[in-house]
Scaffold this active site. Structure first.
Site, PDB file in Angstrom:
ATOM      1  N   LYS A   1       2.785  25.071   0.633  1.00 32.83           N
ATOM      2  CA  LYS A   1       3.240  24.126   1.651  1.00 32.83           C
ATOM      3  C   LYS A   1       4.194  24.783   2.637  1.00 32.83           C
ATOM      4  O   LYS A   1       4.180  24.448   3.829  1.00 32.83           O
ATOM      5  CB  LYS A   1       3.878  22.910   0.982  1.00 32.83           C
ATOM      6  CG  LYS A   1       2.852  22.045   0.257  1.00 32.83           C
ATOM      7  CD  LYS A   1       3.444  20.754  -0.265  1.00 32.83           C
ATOM      8  CE  LYS A   1       2.329  19.882  -0.852  1.00 32.83           C
ATOM      9  NZ  LYS A   1       2.835  18.584  -1.332  1.00 32.83           N
TER      10      LYS A   1
ATOM     11  N   SER B   1       3.251  13.253  -2.526  1.00 24.99           N
ATOM     12  CA  SER B   1       4.257  14.187  -2.029  1.00 24.99           C
ATOM     13  C   SER B   1       4.678  13.977  -0.579  1.00 24.99           C
ATOM     14  O   SER B   1       5.583  14.653  -0.099  1.00 24.99           O
ATOM     15  CB  SER B   1       3.761  15.627  -2.208  1.00 24.99           C
ATOM     16  OG  SER B   1       2.606  15.866  -1.424  1.00 24.99           O
TER      17      SER B   1
END
EC number: 3.4.21.53
Length: 354
Positions: free
Chosen positions: A293, A248
């Protein structure tokens, strides 16, 4: 209700409550938890070493932040109680998910870490390729041994990272060619691989003879490798980040590389964080744990968060205060968003909506 019946009902309810109080705290359920992890500035240093270092090309000073974000996950053997799971569901800074979402097919901790490490390495390769292509560089590709099956005829003869130049008399330019050549043989026949060992110069090519075996489906021969590709960069780019896994961070690595190679300071001194996978051609893909996140980014001080388009709806459900979500589909669109941020034209930013 007769007094005797009422007393019995009250006693029964009290017993049930006591049983629940004693059982629920120890009752184990198959769930796992994700929480905000550390963030890393791809323009900065980690443990005294540059996260991104480039040799063989001129680099330029950078300011601001381009932080990649992470999530922390519970271990494979974590067995929460039902009470712990309920508490997790009620918290904003924890995401509770089925255990198999993080560790499918009874995956062990070691297997998960190995998979994450492989995905992280692959994402770095794609991030470098996408960044250099965005800057106009031509990138060639080698076919390599991506992995070797344990116990196969190739074990000990071929190794992950070896460049495959030819199989018998066929020059290899695409991974699929390897299977095409080998599958035409019969089990027990020999096949010759011409390879350059991983890390060696092209002139160190050698021939390796392997005896084929029957594939599990019984219809073809195999040697027990998985071919893949590796891009050939015109200069050296090292990403020195330890104890991080998964794919990611690709987008943020690409942006960090571009910022170091362009005279323009693409952040304009702003604190920008983000996430997203990246393909060799610069396509930005979705990731897991987006809510955690965004929290991690805001906790670190980020003002803007580059969000994969496919994660936008989920991220917009509960955006931390003071954080602006910016929808990105490609590396090019992320760079255009940074242009707008740098110019102060935030009204032009593509936003995330629920």
């Amino acid at each position: 209700m007769p007094r005797r019946s009422a007393t019995m009902l009250a006693a029964t309810l009290l017993l049930i409550a006591m049983l629940c109080a004693s059982v629920l705290p120890i009752m184990k359920v198959p769930y796992a938890e994700m929480s905000p992890g550390p963030t890393y500035n791809t323009l900065g240093q980690q443990n005294g070493k540059a996260v991104i270092s480039i040799t063989g090309r001129q680099t330029y000073p950078t300011t601001g932040h381009l932080n990649m974000t992470t999530v922390q996950v519970t271990s494979a053997d974590y067995q929460p109680s039902l009470v712990s799971v309920v508490i997790g569901w009620l918290r904003d800074d924890v995401t509770v998910v089925p255990h198999d979402n993080l560790y499918p097919n009874h995956q062990s901790e070691e297997e998960a870490e190995q998979q994450n490490a492989e995905e992280f390495a692959s994402s770095q390769d794609s991030a470098k390729t996408a960044a250099l292509r965005e800057l106009g560089y031509k990138i060639a590709t080698n076919v390599i041994v991506d992995s070797v099956i344990a116990g196969s005829p190739s074990q000990g003869k071929l190794h992950a990272g070896d460049v495959i130049k030819a199989v018998d008399d066929t020059v290899i330019t695409e991974p699929d060619q390897v299977a095409e050549v080998v599958s035409k043989l019969k089990s027990g026949q020999q096949v010759v691989f011409t390879v350059v060992p991983d890390g060696k110069p092209a002139g160190d090519a050698k021939k390796v003879t392997i005896t084929t075996v029957k594939a599990p489906d019984g219809n073809r021969a195999m040697v027990g490798i998985q071919p893949g590709t590796r891009n050939i960069l015109p200069f050296t780019i090292d990403i020195g980040l330890q104890d991080v896994g998964g794919p990611s961070a690709g987008l943020m690595f690409s942006l960090g590389i571009i910022d170091k190679l362009k005279p323009t300071d693409i952040t304009g001194g702003k604190f920008i964080a983000g996430t997203g996978t990246i393909s060799d051609t610069g396509q930005v893909g979705p990731i897991g744990g987006i809510a955690m996140k965004t929290i991690a980014a805001r906790n670190a001080g980020a003002q803007y968060f580059l969000t994969p388009a496919d994660n936008c709806a989920e991220a917009a459900k509960d955006t931390p205060g003071g954080l602006t979500l910016v929808k990105v589909k490609t590396l090019d669109s992320a760079l255009k968003a940074l242009d707008a941020i740098r110019a102060g034209d935030t009204s032009a930013l593509p936003s995330c909506t629920r």
